[in-house]
Structures are given as C-alpha cells and as structure tokens.
Design a protein around this motif. Structure first.
Motif, PDB file in Angstrom:
ATOM      1  N   HIS A 127     -15.484  -3.229  -4.341  1.00 22.72           N
ATOM      2  CA  HIS A 127     -14.744  -3.551  -3.256  1.00 22.72           C
ATOM      3  C   HIS A 127     -13.637  -2.782  -3.334  1.00 22.72           C
ATOM      4  N   HIS A 145     -11.880  -2.029   3.980  1.00 21.31           N
ATOM      5  CA  HIS A 145     -12.563  -2.758   3.045  1.00 21.31           C
ATOM      6  C   HIS A 145     -13.911  -1.766   3.074  1.00 21.31           C
ATOM      7  N   HIS A 164      -6.291  -0.825   6.570  1.00 25.63           N
ATOM      8  CA  HIS A 164      -7.127  -0.249   5.536  1.00 25.63           C
ATOM      9  C   HIS A 164      -8.500  -0.668   5.723  1.00 25.63           C
ATOM     10  N   PHE A 220       0.943  -1.202   0.222  1.00 25.75           N
ATOM     11  CA  PHE A 220      -0.001   0.032   0.087  1.00 25.75           C
ATOM     12  C   PHE A 220       1.033   1.317   0.026  1.00 25.75           C
ATOM     13  N   GLU A 228      -5.816 -10.282   8.435  1.00 22.26           N
ATOM     14  CA  GLU A 228      -5.183  -9.533   7.861  1.00 22.26           C
ATOM     15  C   GLU A 228      -3.985  -9.995   7.154  1.00 22.26           C
ATOM     16  N   ALA A 229      -3.810  -9.414   5.864  1.00 25.19           N
ATOM     17  CA  ALA A 229      -2.730  -9.737   5.193  1.00 25.19           C
ATOM     18  C   ALA A 229      -1.667  -8.782   4.903  1.00 25.19           C
ATOM     19  N   VAL A 230      -2.383  -7.574   4.969  1.00 22.67           N
ATOM     20  CA  VAL A 230      -1.061  -6.582   4.611  1.00 22.67           C
ATOM     21  C   VAL A 230      -1.181  -5.391   5.864  1.00 22.67           C
ATOM     22  N   PHE A 248      -8.580   3.116  -3.450  1.00 23.35           N
ATOM     23  CA  PHE A 248      -8.474   2.504  -4.700  1.00 23.35           C
ATOM     24  C   PHE A 248      -9.157   0.956  -4.739  1.00 23.35           C
ATOM     25  N   LEU A 250     -10.672  -0.166  -1.038  1.00 15.60           N
ATOM     26  CA  LEU A 250      -9.766  -0.062   0.163  1.00 15.60           C
ATOM     27  C   LEU A 250      -9.400   1.136   0.356  1.00 15.60           C
ATOM     28  N   ILE A 305       1.797   1.468  -3.375  1.00 12.22           N
ATOM     29  CA  ILE A 305       0.718   2.222  -4.189  1.00 12.22           C
ATOM     30  C   ILE A 305       0.642   3.915  -4.097  1.00 12.22           C
ATOM     31  N   ASN A 328      -9.793  -6.044   8.899  1.00  9.21           N
ATOM     32  CA  ASN A 328      -9.167  -7.209   9.365  1.00  9.21           C
ATOM     33  C   ASN A 328      -8.014  -6.903  10.229  1.00  9.21           C
ATOM     34  N   ASP A 336      -9.985  -2.756  -4.732  1.00 13.31           N
ATOM     35  CA  ASP A 336      -9.096  -4.034  -4.557  1.00 13.31           C
ATOM     36  C   ASP A 336      -8.839  -5.047  -5.783  1.00 13.31           C
ATOM     37  N   ILE A 337      -7.653  -5.526  -5.653  1.00 13.58           N
ATOM     38  CA  ILE A 337      -7.074  -6.186  -6.855  1.00 13.58           C
ATOM     39  C   ILE A 337      -7.745  -7.560  -6.921  1.00 13.58           C
ATOM     40  N   ALA A 338      -8.395  -8.122  -5.845  1.00  4.62           N
ATOM     41  CA  ALA A 338      -9.150  -9.345  -5.909  1.00  4.62           C
ATOM     42  C   ALA A 338     -10.633  -9.023  -5.010  1.00  4.62           C
TER      43      ALA A 338
HETATM   44  P1  AMP Z   1      -6.347  -7.712   4.259  1.00  7.44           P
HETATM   45  O1  AMP Z   1      -6.585  -9.355   4.094  1.00  7.44           O
HETATM   46  O2  AMP Z   1      -7.711  -7.048   5.294  1.00  7.44           O
HETATM   47  O3  AMP Z   1      -4.970  -7.386   4.942  1.00  7.44           O
HETATM   48  O4  AMP Z   1      -6.692  -7.076   2.788  1.00  7.44           O
HETATM   49  C1  AMP Z   1      -5.537  -6.980   1.887  1.00  7.44           C
HETATM   50  C2  AMP Z   1      -6.427  -6.665   0.656  1.00  7.44           C
HETATM   51  O5  AMP Z   1      -5.351  -5.894  -0.190  1.00  7.44           O
HETATM   52  C3  AMP Z   1      -6.975  -8.002  -0.132  1.00  7.44           C
HETATM   53  O6  AMP Z   1      -8.286  -7.934  -0.166  1.00  7.44           O
HETATM   54  C4  AMP Z   1      -6.464  -7.986  -1.293  1.00  7.44           C
HETATM   55  O7  AMP Z   1      -6.809  -8.333  -2.692  1.00  7.44           O
HETATM   56  C5  AMP Z   1      -5.733  -6.598  -1.556  1.00  7.44           C
HETATM   57  N1  AMP Z   1      -4.529  -6.329  -2.383  1.00  7.44           N
HETATM   58  C6  AMP Z   1      -3.333  -6.626  -2.438  1.00  7.44           C
HETATM   59  N2  AMP Z   1      -2.678  -6.323  -3.250  1.00  7.44           N
HETATM   60  C7  AMP Z   1      -3.346  -5.331  -3.883  1.00  7.44           C
HETATM   61  C8  AMP Z   1      -2.910  -4.439  -4.754  1.00  7.44           C
HETATM   62  N3  AMP Z   1      -1.732  -4.245  -5.542  1.00  7.44           N
HETATM   63  N4  AMP Z   1      -3.959  -3.649  -5.235  1.00  7.44           N
HETATM   64  C9  AMP Z   1      -5.165  -3.536  -4.792  1.00  7.44           C
HETATM   65  N5  AMP Z   1      -5.488  -4.395  -3.633  1.00  7.44           N
HETATM   66  C10 AMP Z   1      -4.531  -5.204  -3.536  1.00  7.44           C
END
Ligand code: AMP
Length: 115
Positions: free
Chosen positions: A39, A103, A101, A7, A95-97, A29, A41, A10, A88, A31-33
């Motif tokens: 959706h 959603h 953020h 992020f 949480e992945a990132v 922006f 972020l 970005i 998350n 969400d990529i998925a």
């Molecule tokens: P979280 O699991 O709450 O940390 O969500 C991380 C989110 O970031 C996920 O929904 C991913 O699809 C999204 N994401 C990861 N990389 C990118 C990216 N380059 N551009 C837009 N969204 C992204």
C-alpha cells in the motif's frame, strides 16, 4: 486552501516517512496504515487539493503520476501480478488528507466492488 497537510510535511522532510521514490514532480511512500500487503501513496509535490479541483495547468503532473504508478509497480515488483490505483475524492469518497494522492494497492487478489 486549508493549512499545511501531513503530505507537505513529508515532502519537506519535517516528519518521517518510508519514501521509496521521489522526483521533481512527485513522491511515493508507504502508507502508515496499509490496507493491502503493498500500500503506497503517490503524491504530487504541488498541492493539488483533490482530483475534483485539478485544473488544466495540472495536466503534466497528473499524467506523470499515472506513468509513475506504472513505473513504481515495475520497480517494486508488482506490475506483473497487477495492482489497483485508488483516488478518494471528498467526504463521500473517503478522502482524509486534502492533498491529492494515488493509493497503489497490490500484493494479493483484491476484492471488487469496493463499496
Ligand atoms: P485518504 O483517505 O484517501 O485521504 O488517504 C489518506 C491516507 O494517508 C490513509 O491511507 C492514511 O493511512 C495515510 N497516512 C496518513 N498519515 C500518514 C503518514 N504520516 N505516513 C503515511 N501515510 C499516512
């Protein structure tokens, strides 16, 4: 704090994103998925790692994010039908990132509970 997140890249325009809103405090922006028809972020430009580690110094930024969620919903046309804000937090929260953020999910009747 861990290494630079996707992020921050970005925000710095080091990698592309479909940016729909930006101001001094935040960026929004797509969400990529996506997991819903809409959706987005919503991300603070300041690196707050997660909501569980926010501090009182972050109060203005956190309030701004909530009000911008409402404003973006209006601008993007999903305020009237409704939307969901998800944060998350940590491993069990999905949480992945590690950069706070919100959603913003919309575009259909979302199921609940979410577990
Ligand atoms: P979280 O699991 O709450 O940390 O969500 C991380 C989110 O970031 C996920 O929904 C991913 O699809 C999204 N994401 C990861 N990389 C990118 C990216 N380059 N551009 C837009 N969204 C992204």
């Amino acid at each position: 704090m861990s290494e630079t997140t996707i992020f921050e890249k970005i925000i710095a325009r080091e990698i592309p994103a479909n940016i729909i809103y930006e101001d001094d405090l935040c960026i929004c922006f797509k969400d990529i998925a996506p997991t819903a028809p809409i959706h987005l972020l919503l991300v603070p430009k300041k690196r707050i790692v997660r909501i569980g580690e926010a501090s009182p110094d972050d109060q203005v930024t956190l309030g701004h994010l909530m009000l911008m969620a409402q404003e973006i919903a209006r601008r993007e046309g999903f305020h009237e039908n409704g939307f969901r804000i998800v944060i998350n937090n940590g491993p069990d929260g999905g949480e992945a990132v590690p950069h706070l953020h919100l959603h913003l999910l919309a575009g259909k009747k979302l199921s609940w509970p979410h577990c």
